[in-house]
Design a protein around this motif. Structure first.
Motif, PDB file in Angstrom:
ATOM      1  N   MET A  83     -31.115 -20.915  18.304  1.00  0.00           N
ATOM      2  CA  MET A  83     -30.356 -20.182  19.454  1.00  0.00           C
ATOM      3  C   MET A  83     -30.895 -18.631  19.486  1.00  0.00           C
ATOM      4  O   MET A  83     -31.602 -18.386  18.417  1.00  0.00           O
ATOM      5  N   ASP A  84     -30.401 -17.701  20.173  1.00  0.00           N
ATOM      6  CA  ASP A  84     -30.550 -16.371  20.208  1.00  0.00           C
ATOM      7  C   ASP A  84     -30.232 -15.784  18.911  1.00  0.00           C
ATOM      8  O   ASP A  84     -29.055 -15.948  18.563  1.00  0.00           O
ATOM      9  N   VAL A  85     -31.014 -14.952  18.196  1.00  0.00           N
ATOM     10  CA  VAL A  85     -30.840 -14.465  16.996  1.00  0.00           C
ATOM     11  C   VAL A  85     -29.590 -13.335  16.964  1.00  0.00           C
ATOM     12  O   VAL A  85     -28.792 -13.422  16.135  1.00  0.00           O
ATOM     13  N   LYS A  86     -29.602 -12.603  17.998  1.00  0.00           N
ATOM     14  CA  LYS A  86     -28.170 -11.623  18.076  1.00  0.00           C
ATOM     15  C   LYS A  86     -27.126 -12.494  18.284  1.00  0.00           C
ATOM     16  O   LYS A  86     -25.995 -12.102  17.496  1.00  0.00           O
ATOM     17  N   ASN A  89     -26.314 -13.898  14.761  1.00  0.00           N
ATOM     18  CA  ASN A  89     -25.600 -13.098  13.866  1.00  0.00           C
ATOM     19  C   ASN A  89     -24.237 -12.700  14.043  1.00  0.00           C
ATOM     20  O   ASN A  89     -23.357 -12.592  13.486  1.00  0.00           O
ATOM     21  N   ARG A  90     -23.992 -12.628  15.507  1.00  0.00           N
ATOM     22  CA  ARG A  90     -22.512 -12.061  16.004  1.00  0.00           C
ATOM     23  C   ARG A  90     -21.556 -13.491  15.732  1.00  0.00           C
ATOM     24  O   ARG A  90     -20.728 -13.237  15.065  1.00  0.00           O
ATOM     25  N   MET A  91     -22.196 -14.675  15.924  1.00  0.00           N
ATOM     26  CA  MET A  91     -21.362 -15.885  15.582  1.00  0.00           C
ATOM     27  C   MET A  91     -20.959 -15.742  13.980  1.00  0.00           C
ATOM     28  O   MET A  91     -19.913 -16.073  13.590  1.00  0.00           O
ATOM     29  N   LYS A  92     -21.883 -15.494  13.058  1.00  0.00           N
ATOM     30  CA  LYS A  92     -22.031 -15.633  11.941  1.00  0.00           C
ATOM     31  C   LYS A  92     -20.895 -14.796  11.379  1.00  0.00           C
ATOM     32  O   LYS A  92     -20.198 -15.089  10.453  1.00  0.00           O
ATOM     33  N   ARG A  93     -21.002 -13.524  11.890  1.00  0.00           N
ATOM     34  CA  ARG A  93     -19.908 -12.599  11.572  1.00  0.00           C
ATOM     35  C   ARG A  93     -18.566 -12.738  11.922  1.00  0.00           C
ATOM     36  O   ARG A  93     -17.448 -11.787  11.712  1.00  0.00           O
ATOM     37  N   GLY A  94     -18.235 -13.673  12.985  1.00  0.00           N
ATOM     38  CA  GLY A  94     -17.036 -13.980  13.383  1.00  0.00           C
ATOM     39  C   GLY A  94     -16.625 -13.199  14.838  1.00  0.00           C
ATOM     40  O   GLY A  94     -15.477 -13.117  15.139  1.00  0.00           O
ATOM     41  N   ALA A 168     -26.927 -35.073  19.921  1.00  0.00           N
ATOM     42  CA  ALA A 168     -28.389 -34.368  19.628  1.00  0.00           C
ATOM     43  C   ALA A 168     -28.830 -33.539  20.778  1.00  0.00           C
ATOM     44  O   ALA A 168     -29.221 -32.495  20.853  1.00  0.00           O
ATOM     45  N   GLN A 169     -28.619 -34.100  22.044  1.00  0.00           N
ATOM     46  CA  GLN A 169     -29.143 -33.501  23.140  1.00  0.00           C
ATOM     47  C   GLN A 169     -28.253 -32.546  23.650  1.00  0.00           C
ATOM     48  O   GLN A 169     -28.691 -31.337  24.484  1.00  0.00           O
ATOM     49  N   ALA A 170     -27.103 -32.367  23.297  1.00  0.00           N
ATOM     50  CA  ALA A 170     -26.020 -31.340  23.655  1.00  0.00           C
ATOM     51  C   ALA A 170     -26.026 -30.141  22.670  1.00  0.00           C
ATOM     52  O   ALA A 170     -25.606 -28.936  22.997  1.00  0.00           O
ATOM     53  N   VAL A 171     -26.357 -30.414  21.512  1.00  0.00           N
ATOM     54  CA  VAL A 171     -26.294 -29.408  20.377  1.00  0.00           C
ATOM     55  C   VAL A 171     -27.480 -28.492  20.214  1.00  0.00           C
ATOM     56  O   VAL A 171     -28.361 -29.153  20.054  1.00  0.00           O
ATOM     57  N   MET A 172     -27.158 -27.231  20.152  1.00  0.00           N
ATOM     58  CA  MET A 172     -28.084 -26.518  19.941  1.00  0.00           C
ATOM     59  C   MET A 172     -28.156 -25.882  18.380  1.00  0.00           C
ATOM     60  O   MET A 172     -29.409 -26.064  17.709  1.00  0.00           O
ATOM     61  N   GLN A 173     -27.187 -25.530  17.880  1.00  0.00           N
ATOM     62  CA  GLN A 173     -27.079 -24.966  16.448  1.00  0.00           C
ATOM     63  C   GLN A 173     -25.587 -25.238  15.969  1.00  0.00           C
ATOM     64  O   GLN A 173     -24.663 -25.353  16.545  1.00  0.00           O
ATOM     65  N   VAL A 174     -25.682 -25.721  14.679  1.00  0.00           N
ATOM     66  CA  VAL A 174     -24.484 -25.871  13.926  1.00  0.00           C
ATOM     67  C   VAL A 174     -24.373 -24.847  12.687  1.00  0.00           C
ATOM     68  O   VAL A 174     -25.512 -25.003  11.991  1.00  0.00           O
TER      69      VAL A 174
END
Length: 195
Positions: A83-86, A89-94, A168-174
């Motif tokens: 997915m988009d890197v920005k 990173n925002r997702m990982k930081r909550g 799998a067709q619906a999920v981009m990133q886990v």
């Protein structure tokens, strides 16, 4: 230790003993005065040649012990970003708020799998991009054994289910969730847009 030289008396005594002794091989001619062997000279060792040296060239790599399969969380953290890197990173930081949440606590595998499929496909149909799937961390096993068993059945199964058809067709990133959203007991699921 060096040998000492024989005195004249010792040489004379030896000659008397040698004259009275019988020869072992009389056919071989005998020299009148046997010449002593010269004293061996010590050999000089040549200077050792020094080859080019590289740091760590003699280091032996120890074979690794038991290399176990990485945990699901470690495998997801090392997976490439789709997915988009920005946004990632925002997702990982909550910092991104999930638009939907599915709690699988207390469910068995046979009821959790259809619930997950229904939830993900409905969320994608509604246009949601980020959802949270809570699996729980799982219980520790009572009997430790020689074969390592992963902790938490749903925690290990959900990422596998998300990579299989029809999800799998619906999920981009886990990705493992931030501690504010459940930490290792939950997963962020970033969905693809419907076209």
């Amino acid at each position: 230790m060096t040998r000492r030289k024989l005195t004249a008396d010792e040489v004379e005594l030896w000659r008397k003993v040698a004259q009275k002794a019988e020869r072992l091989h009389p056919e071989i001619p005998q020299a009148v005065h046997p010449t002593p062997l010269p004293k061996p000279k010590p050999k000089k060792n040549p200077k050792p040649r020094i080859d080019a040296f590289e740091l760590g060239q003699t280091h032996r790599v120890k074979p690794s012990g038991n290399t176990l399969k990485p945990s699901v969380t470690e495998a997801l953290r090392s997976a490439p970003v789709q997915m988009d890197v920005k946004a990632f990173n925002r997702m990982k930081r909550g910092k991104l708020k999930p638009e939907g949440k599915l709690d699988l606590h207390g469910m068995r595998v046979d009821t959790a799998h259809p619930a997950l499929i229904r939830f993900i496909l409905n969320a994608q149909a509604q246009g949601k991009r980020l959802v949270l799937v809570v699996t729980g961390k799982g219980k520790d096993r009572d009997e430790p054994g020689p074969i390592p068993t992963p902790r938490g059945v749903l925690r290990n199964q959900v990422p596998k289910w998300l990579s299989l058809h029809p999800l799998a067709q619906a999920v981009m990133q886990v990705s493992p969730a931030h501690i504010s959203h459940g930490g290792d007991g939950a997963y962020y699921v970033y969905l693809r847009r419907t076209r």
